[in-house]
Design an enzyme around this catalytic site. Structure first.
Site, PDB file in Angstrom:
ATOM      1  N   ASN A  64       0.801  -1.233   0.000  1.00 17.72           N
ATOM      2  CA  ASN A  64       0.000   0.000   0.000  1.00 17.72           C
ATOM      3  C   ASN A  64       0.833   1.281   0.000  1.00 17.72           C
ATOM      4  O   ASN A  64       0.468   2.258  -0.650  1.00 17.72           O
ATOM      5  CB  ASN A  64      -1.005  -0.008   1.167  1.00 17.72           C
ATOM      6  CG  ASN A  64      -0.326  -0.060   2.510  1.00 17.72           C
ATOM      7  OD1 ASN A  64       0.734  -0.650   2.654  1.00 17.72           O
ATOM      8  ND2 ASN A  64      -0.922   0.584   3.483  1.00 17.72           N
ATOM      9  N   GLU A 120       3.487  -5.323  12.280  1.00 12.69           N
ATOM     10  CA  GLU A 120       2.604  -4.157  12.090  1.00 12.69           C
ATOM     11  C   GLU A 120       1.475  -4.600  11.167  1.00 12.69           C
ATOM     12  O   GLU A 120       1.693  -4.807   9.979  1.00 12.69           O
ATOM     13  CB  GLU A 120       3.387  -3.000  11.445  1.00 12.69           C
ATOM     14  CG  GLU A 120       4.479  -2.416  12.303  1.00 12.69           C
ATOM     15  CD  GLU A 120       3.947  -1.634  13.502  1.00 12.69           C
ATOM     16  OE1 GLU A 120       2.729  -1.367  13.579  1.00 12.69           O
ATOM     17  OE2 GLU A 120       4.752  -1.306  14.379  1.00 12.69           O
ATOM     18  N   CYS A 126      -3.367   1.363   6.475  1.00 12.73           N
ATOM     19  CA  CYS A 126      -3.783   0.605   7.661  1.00 12.73           C
ATOM     20  C   CYS A 126      -4.472   1.500   8.686  1.00 12.73           C
ATOM     21  O   CYS A 126      -5.220   1.030   9.523  1.00 12.73           O
ATOM     22  CB  CYS A 126      -2.573  -0.069   8.278  1.00 12.73           C
ATOM     23  SG  CYS A 126      -1.262   1.114   8.640  1.00 12.73           S
ATOM     24  N   GLU A 166       7.254   0.938  16.462  1.00 16.58           N
ATOM     25  CA  GLU A 166       8.338   1.521  15.669  1.00 16.58           C
ATOM     26  C   GLU A 166       8.418   3.009  15.986  1.00 16.58           C
ATOM     27  O   GLU A 166       7.404   3.619  16.341  1.00 16.58           O
ATOM     28  CB  GLU A 166       8.052   1.319  14.173  1.00 16.58           C
ATOM     29  CG  GLU A 166       8.034  -0.148  13.769  1.00 16.58           C
ATOM     30  CD  GLU A 166       7.601  -0.379  12.324  1.00 16.58           C
ATOM     31  OE1 GLU A 166       6.706   0.346  11.846  1.00 16.58           O
ATOM     32  OE2 GLU A 166       8.152  -1.281  11.686  1.00 16.58           O
TER      33      GLU A 166
HETATM   34  P1  NAD Z   1       0.228  -9.499   3.088  1.00 19.19           P
HETATM   35  O1  NAD Z   1       0.294 -10.018   4.460  1.00 19.19           O
HETATM   36  O2  NAD Z   1      -0.507 -10.264   2.072  1.00 19.19           O
HETATM   37  O3  NAD Z   1       1.694  -9.311   2.482  1.00 19.19           O
HETATM   38  C1  NAD Z   1       2.661  -8.500   3.112  1.00 19.19           C
HETATM   39  C2  NAD Z   1       4.031  -9.008   2.732  1.00 19.19           C
HETATM   40  O4  NAD Z   1       4.198 -10.316   3.267  1.00 19.19           O
HETATM   41  C3  NAD Z   1       4.275  -9.129   1.235  1.00 19.19           C
HETATM   42  O5  NAD Z   1       5.602  -8.784   0.945  1.00 19.19           O
HETATM   43  C4  NAD Z   1       4.047 -10.605   0.988  1.00 19.19           C
HETATM   44  O6  NAD Z   1       4.703 -11.121  -0.147  1.00 19.19           O
HETATM   45  C5  NAD Z   1       4.616 -11.206   2.250  1.00 19.19           C
HETATM   46  N1  NAD Z   1       4.101 -12.539   2.559  1.00 19.19           N
HETATM   47  C6  NAD Z   1       2.911 -13.090   2.222  1.00 19.19           C
HETATM   48  N2  NAD Z   1       2.824 -14.358   2.676  1.00 19.19           N
HETATM   49  C7  NAD Z   1       3.982 -14.605   3.328  1.00 19.19           C
HETATM   50  C8  NAD Z   1       4.490 -15.740   4.019  1.00 19.19           C
HETATM   51  N3  NAD Z   1       3.796 -16.862   4.104  1.00 19.19           N
HETATM   52  N4  NAD Z   1       5.709 -15.661   4.576  1.00 19.19           N
HETATM   53  C9  NAD Z   1       6.441 -14.516   4.494  1.00 19.19           C
HETATM   54  N5  NAD Z   1       6.012 -13.406   3.833  1.00 19.19           N
HETATM   55  C10 NAD Z   1       4.794 -13.452   3.268  1.00 19.19           C
HETATM   56  O7  NAD Z   1      -0.312  -8.010   3.219  1.00 19.19           O
HETATM   57  P2  NAD Z   1      -0.626  -6.995   2.040  1.00 19.19           P
HETATM   58  O8  NAD Z   1      -1.896  -7.438   1.402  1.00 19.19           O
HETATM   59  O9  NAD Z   1       0.591  -6.802   1.204  1.00 19.19           O
HETATM   60  O10 NAD Z   1      -0.846  -5.632   2.846  1.00 19.19           O
HETATM   61  C11 NAD Z   1      -2.052  -5.235   3.357  1.00 19.19           C
HETATM   62  C12 NAD Z   1      -2.080  -5.461   4.857  1.00 19.19           C
HETATM   63  O11 NAD Z   1      -1.005  -4.761   5.473  1.00 19.19           O
HETATM   64  C13 NAD Z   1      -3.339  -4.898   5.496  1.00 19.19           C
HETATM   65  O12 NAD Z   1      -3.810  -5.796   6.461  1.00 19.19           O
HETATM   66  C14 NAD Z   1      -2.839  -3.611   6.150  1.00 19.19           C
HETATM   67  O13 NAD Z   1      -3.623  -3.151   7.217  1.00 19.19           O
HETATM   68  C15 NAD Z   1      -1.482  -4.022   6.589  1.00 19.19           C
HETATM   69  N6  NAD Z   1      -0.644  -2.846   6.833  1.00 19.19           N
HETATM   70  C16 NAD Z   1      -0.303  -2.541   8.122  1.00 19.19           C
HETATM   71  C17 NAD Z   1       0.461  -1.409   8.397  1.00 19.19           C
HETATM   72  C18 NAD Z   1       0.871  -1.039   9.794  1.00 19.19           C
HETATM   73  O14 NAD Z   1       1.802  -0.242   9.940  1.00 19.19           O
HETATM   74  N7  NAD Z   1       0.232  -1.556  10.839  1.00 19.19           N
HETATM   75  C19 NAD Z   1       0.881  -0.598   7.335  1.00 19.19           C
HETATM   76  C20 NAD Z   1       0.505  -0.937   6.044  1.00 19.19           C
HETATM   77  C21 NAD Z   1      -0.242  -2.079   5.801  1.00 19.19           C
END
Ligand code: NAD
Length: 528
Positions: free
Chosen positions: A195, A293, A327, A508
């Protein structure tokens, strides 16, 4: 005949070198739905097949998914193993670079971070164009938020790393002095989402290397371009080979190989809750340090004494900025009953003015969502709300979306407001992560606190009121890592950022990131 489109080909960056990969994934331009880039699909599946003639029962138990009843005489031992040579090579590079980088002074490392910030800033326009194309966000957003923040991340940690102090205590009666030292952890594994691609990736890389670690980063496979562009600047900034390694690919291959690697003692992850669960499982056997996060289901609480002139435009932004793909975005708006009708009317009017357009349109407030799958998921929530009897006041299925012909297959949708929805509905409980927000009335302070806290998440909340006492009272009772009152998304990078409950583990910020990316040790000296 039209000339074939030349696709952008990314390469892994390991030990200061760009390296091609054996296989690639298509990456789409969300505003057109066309493939425009190929991202390395690091890692490979290896199928090992072996005949097994003994311990038939056990073999059948393990292989039940591969064998049909009656096949007992031909049992094969099938093992599907994933090996990721790219992660192995990155670990080797990061291990080799660690002694040199970790023994530099904080001042020397800070100089490198500042040079990198300057180089990023010089490429701001090019990076903003790339981020907007890759992610679907408006160019304005990429120019004014994503890339400037990536620059700031390096400058901020270059500065803050110079100001940490450690503790010292004395035990005069025993003639002892005790003090603590902090040392870098080693190789940091960094995994980031799609995002805010460069913004969130650099929010991890900067504190990790400032503290003296070397890193292996895996950006989201959906948005890898700006991370790859960052690699091109590292040598010029003076980042030694092996200090920052970037391995591209999907979570179950490259991501899991990084998380499971025994020589990577620390994982900083930003992403979804289900992925965090998997990462926690894989890290457990190694007792890794984890920072998670995760998502949110963030409430905005609007009391009858709120200044609606400021509250409405800010709540529009907090609901729909970056297509609702932050998020911290608001997705449940609780409005006190006495102002509910007026608020709703004005909020819906303002939502209809939140323009959806192609990312390069300077008048667009919102671009395209990240992917076709995500767009379908977001739309499915609206369908479910409608089926439950909720009312969709504007947006999806109510208003018309006008797009140029070239963008008809892009992943666009209108900002959508839902009302008459129960707190138990999935739209009020689950993270939608799109431009969808629910507006519901409330009566009393205690009631709204209970309802706002009634979800599994606890990342961010917003409170609108002109009563200072109430603001402090409510903010304290909300189960949320961050509470903004009479504002949204004003960030003070020194202070802790992170969520409670299923929104994550750890924080963080200047001190918190430094604590996470270092190990602390207590040393006792007996001098008498
Ligand atoms: P996601 O969990 O699908 O993917 C995030 C990352 O993890 C990607 O690089 C992905 O390739 C990797 N990943 C996926 N499966 C994995 C596995 N089995 N092992 C290791 N790595 C793996 O999330 P997304 O769809 O990319 O992002 C959206 C989510 O992120 C939403 O839930 C959003 O709220 C959250 N988010 C949180 C924050 C925060 O600071 N709290 C900030 C931005 C986004």
């Amino acid at each position: 005949m039209a000339a074939p489109v030349k696709l952008l080909m990314l390469e892994n960056f390991i030990d200061g070198k760009f390296l091609p990969c054996n296989s690639y994934i298509d990456s789409y331009d969300p505003s057109t739905g066309e493939v425009y880039c190929k991202v390395p699909n690091s890692g490979k599946e290896e199928v090992h097949i072996r005949h097994s003639v003994f311990n038939m029962k056990l073999a059948m138990f393990h292989l039940s998914s591969f064998c049909h009843a009656g096949d007992e005489s031909k049992v094969l031992h099938v093992l599907v193993k994933c090996s990721t040579p790219e992660i192995e090579a990155a670990v080797q590079a990061a291990r080799g670079a660690f002694p040199g980088w970790s023994s530099k002074s904080p001042q020397e490392r800070a100089q490198v971070l500042n040079r990198l910030a300057d180089l990023l800033e010089q490429s701001l326009e090019e990076l903003a164009q790339a981020e907007s194309k890759d992610q679907g966000k408006t160019l304005t957003m990429a120019r004014t938020m994503d890339i400037p923040r990536a620059v700031q991340n390096f400058r901020f940690f270059a500065s803050s790393v110079l100001h940490h102090t450690t503790e010292c205590t004395q035990m005069d009666h025993l003639g002892c002095l005790h003090y603590t030292v902090r040392t870098p952890v080693g190789i940091a594994g960094l995994i980031s989402p799609w995002n805010l691609p460069l913004y969130l990736l650099t929010w991890k890389i900067a504190p990790a290397i400032a503290a003296g670690n070397t890193v292996i980063a895996k950006p989201s496979e959906l948005t890898s371009v700006t991370a790859w562009m960052l690699c091109k600047l590292l040598d010029k900034a003076g980042v030694p080979p092996g200090v920052i390694n970037i391995v591209f690919g999907v979570g179950p291959r490259a991501g899991e190989a990084l998380v499971s690697h025994p020589e990577v003692p620390l994982i900083s992850f930003t992403g979804s809750q289900p992925t965090a669960e998997r990462i926690t499982q894989l890290s457990a056997p190694h007792c890794k340090k984890l920072s998670l996060e995760l998502g949110g289901k963030n409430p905005a609480i609007i009391f009858e004494d709120a200044n609606l002139e400021e509250c409405i435009p800010t709540t529009i932004r907090s609901s729909f900025a970056n297509q609702g793909e932050i998020c911290l975005c608001t997705s449940r708006i609780f409005v006190q009953k006495s102002i509910y009708s007026e608020f709703l009317k004005r909020f819906v009017e303002a939502t209809r003015k939140w323009k959806v357009g192609i990312p390069s349109d300077p008048s667009a407030c919102m671009g395209a969502l990240i992917s076709k799958e995500h767009l379908e998921k977001v739309r499915s929530y609206i369908k479910r709300a409608r089926a439950e009897g909720a009312h969709i006041l504007c947006g999806e299925g109510v208003d018309n979306l006008n797009l140029p012909p070239r963008n008809q297959a892009g992943y666009f949708m209108l900002p959508t407001v839902i009302t008459d929805i129960k707190d138990e509905s999935c739209c009020m409980k689950e993270e939608i992560f799109g431009p969808v927000t629910c507006v519901v009335p409330f009566d009393s302070e205690e009631e709204v606190i209970r309802r706002a806290n009634g979800v599994k998440y606890g990342l961010a909340a917003t409170v609108w009121s002109s009563n200072v006492g109430r603001i402090h009272r409510v903010a304290k009772k909300l189960q949320s890592g961050l509470v903004w009152t009479n504002c949204w998304l004003i960030r003070e990078l020194n202070l802790p950022f992170g969520g409670m409950k299923s929104s994550g583990i750890g924080r963080e910020g200047a001190k918190d990131s430094h604590d996470f990316f270092t190990e602390i040790k207590t040393i006792t000296v007996k001098h008498e």
